[in-house]
Write a protein that holds these residues in place. Structure first.
Motif, PDB file in Angstrom:
ATOM      1  N   GLN A   1       0.833  -1.211   0.000  1.00  0.00           N
ATOM      2  CA  GLN A   1       0.000   0.000   0.000  1.00  0.00           C
ATOM      3  C   GLN A   1       0.866   1.259   0.000  1.00  0.00           C
ATOM      4  O   GLN A   1       0.569   2.233  -0.700  1.00  0.00           O
ATOM      5  N   THR A   2       1.955   1.235   0.773  1.00  0.00           N
ATOM      6  CA  THR A   2       2.882   2.386   0.793  1.00  0.00           C
ATOM      7  C   THR A   2       3.478   2.620  -0.593  1.00  0.00           C
ATOM      8  O   THR A   2       3.578   3.764  -1.054  1.00  0.00           O
ATOM      9  N   LEU A   3       3.849   1.538  -1.270  1.00  0.00           N
ATOM     10  CA  LEU A   3       4.427   1.661  -2.618  1.00  0.00           C
ATOM     11  C   LEU A   3       3.398   2.217  -3.604  1.00  0.00           C
ATOM     12  O   LEU A   3       3.731   3.026  -4.479  1.00  0.00           O
TER      13      LEU A   3
ATOM     14  N   GLY B   1       3.461   5.968  -5.608  1.00  0.00           N
ATOM     15  CA  GLY B   1       3.531   5.938  -7.065  1.00  0.00           C
ATOM     16  C   GLY B   1       4.485   4.903  -7.627  1.00  0.00           C
ATOM     17  O   GLY B   1       4.784   4.913  -8.826  1.00  0.00           O
ATOM     18  N   TYR B   2       4.946   3.980  -6.774  1.00  0.00           N
ATOM     19  CA  TYR B   2       5.877   2.949  -7.233  1.00  0.00           C
ATOM     20  C   TYR B   2       5.183   1.627  -7.566  1.00  0.00           C
ATOM     21  O   TYR B   2       5.840   0.682  -8.008  1.00  0.00           O
TER      22      TYR B   2
ATOM     23  N   LYS C   1      10.207   1.372 -13.852  1.00  0.00           N
ATOM     24  CA  LYS C   1      10.801   2.578 -14.466  1.00  0.00           C
ATOM     25  C   LYS C   1      10.873   3.759 -13.492  1.00  0.00           C
ATOM     26  O   LYS C   1      11.657   4.681 -13.694  1.00  0.00           O
ATOM     27  N   ASN C   2      10.078   3.716 -12.420  1.00  0.00           N
ATOM     28  CA  ASN C   2      10.108   4.813 -11.447  1.00  0.00           C
ATOM     29  C   ASN C   2      11.260   4.711 -10.457  1.00  0.00           C
ATOM     30  O   ASN C   2      11.505   5.635  -9.687  1.00  0.00           O
ATOM     31  N   PHE C   3      11.940   3.545 -10.448  1.00  0.00           N
ATOM     32  CA  PHE C   3      13.123   3.390  -9.596  1.00  0.00           C
ATOM     33  C   PHE C   3      14.348   3.472 -10.503  1.00  0.00           C
ATOM     34  O   PHE C   3      14.700   2.512 -11.183  1.00  0.00           O
ATOM     35  N   LYS C   4      14.947   4.649 -10.523  1.00  0.00           N
ATOM     36  CA  LYS C   4      16.008   4.940 -11.504  1.00  0.00           C
ATOM     37  C   LYS C   4      17.262   4.082 -11.324  1.00  0.00           C
ATOM     38  O   LYS C   4      18.058   3.939 -12.244  1.00  0.00           O
ATOM     39  N   GLU C   5      17.448   3.513 -10.128  1.00  0.00           N
ATOM     40  CA  GLU C   5      18.672   2.728  -9.873  1.00  0.00           C
ATOM     41  C   GLU C   5      18.469   1.233 -10.092  1.00  0.00           C
ATOM     42  O   GLU C   5      19.327   0.433  -9.735  1.00  0.00           O
ATOM     43  N   TYR C   6      17.345   0.851 -10.696  1.00  0.00           N
ATOM     44  CA  TYR C   6      17.081  -0.568 -10.915  1.00  0.00           C
ATOM     45  C   TYR C   6      18.196  -1.169 -11.774  1.00  0.00           C
ATOM     46  O   TYR C   6      18.549  -0.626 -12.818  1.00  0.00           O
ATOM     47  N   GLY C   7      18.740  -2.291 -11.308  1.00  0.00           N
ATOM     48  CA  GLY C   7      19.843  -2.931 -12.012  1.00  0.00           C
ATOM     49  C   GLY C   7      21.200  -2.690 -11.369  1.00  0.00           C
ATOM     50  O   GLY C   7      22.205  -3.236 -11.805  1.00  0.00           O
TER      51      GLY C   7
END
Length: 468
Positions: free
Chosen positions: A125-127, A131-132, A146-152
């Motif tokens: 629910q927090t995510l 907006g994640y 795509k909203n987590f820019k450091e993915y990877g």
């Protein structure tokens, strides 16, 4: 002390978040069958890391979960005509027996996914609120990668490459996702499956969210070390980072440790190849201390090949340590004299082996070199202890040997068997704890008895026990 951080791909000096304390999370097994030797490797490796941290004076909060809701568990339950809870409960107990056999210490906490569902719903629910994450029409909730820019950043995979790869692999029925890379946080129930009520639908959590929630609950929003097999780097640990850091707004784990793969006779272990080996099967051929020695005789990040020849070699090598310890113990018991001046000087010389051991362990937990230092100590003892040696001299060398081997989880002296009366007293205390609904204490006592080599069985006639 330096350890190799998968995130940065280099050895780094270990500096804990809180002085004198270590918060460590290790991904545990999915409990639908007896554990196999691939499961055993991280259990032994990270138990040894924990033991060395404690040897260095750290207070270690060590959390390792049991994944007790999963497609494989449900499949097994349907095949047997029993509930998923019965399957997972049975194999948690069997796993604990194998861990005791390998001298793997019980975790500070062994959380079970099914007992932490409320926390998972709360994190999801927090995510969504931030907006994640987003729910779709059928009640599935996805993480918006795509909203987590450091993915990877852990797996060092390029996001654009991943996206194109995922688009090429996209299967029908997943067009409800905003992006092919988005992964499941919550999924709707299927007929006959266990489920929990959530704001989105009756269903169950995705695998990745489970570890994020259990780590946060028992260790806090930031932890020192997150560990597991290298097969978990992507996508499991990558997804854990995304969820945890987006939810909490903090770096999830400071250091990431991963052990290498284990092959059987130079081939990947699989049921189809007929080379699938459980720890229980190994225990019918060898003392599981031999398996532990075998695992520690290679660097944890190296690939490891399991074979009958290598296990025989491990058995023979371990026997040399055990014989050395028994010889010292006999000498200690048969002579009460104090150490002579010459022997005191020899004891000062023996300190070099402890220093070598610590230097090896301080260098990214190089257990192979640490074992080499143990063998040097055994050779030194064999050379310098004879029938004229004092009991104090033999006993002092034995103390060093026992201390170093304990860090590695190797038992070099047989423990005295627990008295039946002591066992019965602990069983009664467990029964009292259960009546008082103090199930945490009851579980602690069961684990304690298991460590002592005592297996419990709850029957209609009462609790039965036997030595294992």
């Amino acid at each position: 002390m330096k350890l190799f951080n998968t995130m940065t791909r280099r050895k780094e000096e270990f500096v804990p978040l809180e002085e004198g304390k270590v918060r460590m999370y290790v991904c545990g097994p999915t409990v639908y069958n007896l554990i196999h030797i691939g499961n055993a490797r991280p259990m032994i490796i990270f138990d040894t890391v924990r033991r060395y941290m404690e040897y260095k004076g750290y207070e270690v909060n060590f959390v390792s979960n049991f994944t007790d809701v999963d497609d494989k568990i449900i499949k097994k339950a349907i095949e047997e005509g029993v509930s998923p809870e019965e399957v997972s409960g049975r194999y948690i107990e069997e796993c604990k027996k194998d861990m005791a056999g390998m001298n793997v210490k019980p975790a500070t906490t062994h959380p079970q996914a099914t007992q932490e569902i409320d926390g998972m719903i709360e994190m999801i629910q927090t995510l969504i609120d931030k907006g994640y994450a987003y729910p779709v029409a059928d009640g599935t909730v996805y993480f918006r990668v795509k909203n987590f820019k450091e993915y990877g950043k852990l797996s060092h995979k390029n996001l654009d490459d991943l996206q194109s790869g995922f688009r090429a692999l996209q299967v029908s029925g997943e067009d409800q996702k905003e992006d092919p890379m988005d992964f499941v946080l919550w999924k709707p129930k299927k007929e006959g499956e266990p489920y929990w009520t959530s704001p989105w639908c009756d269903g169950r959590p995705g695998w990745h969210i489970e570890c994020s929630v259990m780590s946060k609950k028992y260790l806090g929003e930031e932890i020192d070390i997150h560990a597991g097999g290298e097969d978990l780097i992507f996508p499991h640990h990558e997804n854990e980072i995304a969820q945890s850091e987006c939810c909490n707004g903090k770096i999830f784990a400071k250091y990431w440790m991963h052990n290498g793969f284990l092959n059987i006779d130079n081939r990947k272990m699989s049921k189809s190849l007929g080379n699938f080996r459980t720890v229980r099967e190994i225990s019918q051929q060898y003392d599981l201390q031999v398996l532990r020695f075998f695992m520690l005789n290679a660097h944890y990040r190296s690939p490891l090949n399991f074979s009958a020849e290598l296990m025989e070699a491990a058995k023979n090598s371990l026997e040399r340590i055990l014989e050395g310890a028994a010889r010292l113990n006999d000498r200690k018991a048969s002579n009460t004299e104090a150490a002579s001046e010459a022997e005191k000087k020899l004891l000062e010389e023996a300190d070099i082996y402890q220093q070598k051991f610590e230097a090896a362990m301080d260098d990214d937990f190089n257990t192979a070199d640490a074992l080499a230092a143990v063998f040097e100590l055994v050779k030194f003892a064999n050379t310098n202890v004879d029938e004229k040696s004092s009991g104090e001299f033999a006993g002092s060398l034995l103390d060093i040997l026992v201390k170093l081997c304990d860090v590695l989880g190797l038992i070099v002296l047989k423990k005295e068997e627990a008295l039946d009366s002591d066992i019965e007293a602990l069983i009664q205390e467990r029964q009292d704890a259960r009546k008082a609904r103090n199930f945490a204490r009851a579980d602690e006592i069961r684990d304690q008895l298991l460590e002592m080599g005592i297996e419990l069985k709850d029957t209609r006639e009462g609790v039965k026990w036997k030595r294992i």
